[in-house]
Enzyme design. Sequence first.
Site, PDB file in Angstrom:
ATOM      1  N   HIS A   1       1.009   8.153   6.964  1.00 47.60           N
ATOM      2  CA  HIS A   1       0.615   6.772   7.356  1.00 47.60           C
ATOM      3  C   HIS A   1      -0.899   6.675   7.463  1.00 47.60           C
ATOM      4  O   HIS A   1      -1.543   5.779   6.894  1.00 47.60           O
ATOM      5  CB  HIS A   1       1.281   6.436   8.692  1.00 47.60           C
ATOM      6  N   GLU A   2      -1.521   7.608   8.204  1.00 50.09           N
ATOM      7  CA  GLU A   2      -2.971   7.528   8.423  1.00 50.09           C
ATOM      8  C   GLU A   2      -3.721   7.750   7.112  1.00 50.09           C
ATOM      9  O   GLU A   2      -4.764   7.122   6.871  1.00 50.09           O
ATOM     10  CB  GLU A   2      -3.397   8.538   9.479  1.00 50.09           C
TER      11      GLU A   2
ATOM     12  N   HIS B   1      -4.134   4.601   5.410  1.00 49.12           N
ATOM     13  CA  HIS B   1      -5.332   3.855   5.866  1.00 49.12           C
ATOM     14  C   HIS B   1      -6.585   4.432   5.236  1.00 49.12           C
ATOM     15  O   HIS B   1      -7.452   3.693   4.767  1.00 49.12           O
ATOM     16  CB  HIS B   1      -5.453   3.947   7.392  1.00 49.12           C
TER      17      HIS B   1
ATOM     18  N   HIS C   1      -1.694  -2.339   7.545  1.00 45.47           N
ATOM     19  CA  HIS C   1      -0.307  -2.232   8.019  1.00 45.47           C
ATOM     20  C   HIS C   1       0.596  -3.157   7.211  1.00 45.47           C
ATOM     21  O   HIS C   1       0.186  -4.218   6.789  1.00 45.47           O
ATOM     22  CB  HIS C   1      -0.223  -2.576   9.500  1.00 45.47           C
TER      23      HIS C   1
END
Lengths: 414, 80
Positions: A115-116, A119, A125
């Site tokens: 997930h990170e 980014h 998101h």
Amino acid sequence: YLLLGRWRKKHLTFRILNLPSTLPPHTARAALLQAFQYWSNVAPLTFREVQAGWADIRLSFHGRQSPYCSNSFDGPGRVLAHADIPELGSVHFDEDELWTERTYRGVNLRIIAAHELGHALGLGHSRYTQALMAPVYAGYRPHFKLHPDDVAGIQALYGKKSPETEDEEEEMELPTVPHVPTEPSPMPDPCSGELDAVMLGPRGKTYAFKGNYVWTVTDSGLGPLFQVSALWEGLPGNLDAAVYSPRTQWIHFFKGDKVWRYINFKMSPGFPKKLNRVDPHLDAALYWPFNKKVFLFKGSGYWQWDELARTDFSHYPKPIKGLFTGVPDQPSAAMGWRDGHVYFFKGKQYWRLNQQLRVEKGYPRDTAHNWMHCRPQTSDNTPLGGNTTPSGTDNSAIGTNLDTTSSAIDTTLN
Amino acid sequence: RTLGPSGKEEAVDYLLQYGYLQKPLEGPDDFKPEDIMEALRAFQEASELPVSGELDDATRARMRQPRCGLEDPFNQKTLK
């Protein structure tokens, strides 16, 4: 999906700066490496690990207090991790989480890392609660794979991974730097009390340097040890001296006949430069806020340097004892600290000077005990704080330990 | 701070921290009730909860779940 930014290149390097304590290192590393693969499987991106020096993407774990991140974490639960958008590259995990792998217990490191990294690669998101890029952790999923929204988002940024690019990509892939242990050189023991350099840095942070490593000293303990080059890219270890000047915002590091200049963690153009107007192999350096000058020390002499004017060094070096009463020759480190005192360090001891630059009564004292939160005379000489959460440390005790009137230090440290 | 029974203040902190609510550039610091309701609706819709604009138990429970520290872009007004 939401696009927040993009790297201008598709071959990125990454570096794992430290690992969580709740997983065996090899398991944690495998989880982080797998996290990269989710993205390189669906987009023409390659990721190469480096063990030293600069990396595009830097993964690290920190807790509530981190001298390197303005976003502190909040203990177990709630915020798990955060990351910067391109092209910054920082990815931080909350070290207080129970990071796990292949279990429903705790928080799955691989999924959160993926997930990170989303980014760090430029994704915001996702509105799909089951997407990897959804803001809330949906828990461990044994057969986890990217959601179509995740794939659409990353391909909107970097294109699709087509078979021929796949071949081409593979050929182009640089060999991975052979795996070496994440700590390529022996880590110093802060409880040895011996320092190469010490510095009151930007934002009032106190840095201690020894060998290839640097750590911060805070009122609640020691920060994690980082390789010097992980923070200040291009800086060697085993420094002679370090000094930060609030007047110019410059940090100067000295080693041998060279001087490096940084602003925060960014090296200034044209550095390192050769030291030619003062002796090489300095012992220590400090900034004295009262006359806004930098003092450089070597042997029994010192130079007073005005960073913003051409200083006439013809009358230097001058005898240390002529200005700094009671300090030893050949200090190993020195700094003007935020309590208004000047501190000199040598061997395992330190001296404190008042505003008249006179060593105060009762010095020298033990550096490890009073600065590095080390318990005296115990077999287990691990420092309090640092990688271990301080247990029951009584700040006022620390205050009294950090000699001066406890109220002064307490207010300063606390 | 835990989201206790009242938890209104914490909920507003959460909405502010994650981009559902935005501090007005000028004027008083506190939020208008209708802004808070709109932010709650955006959060409930993005969380696939019943959209009521009210701070109900399900919304509180959702706010307590572990998550990423970056903001959410789901409130069109604040995103704009």
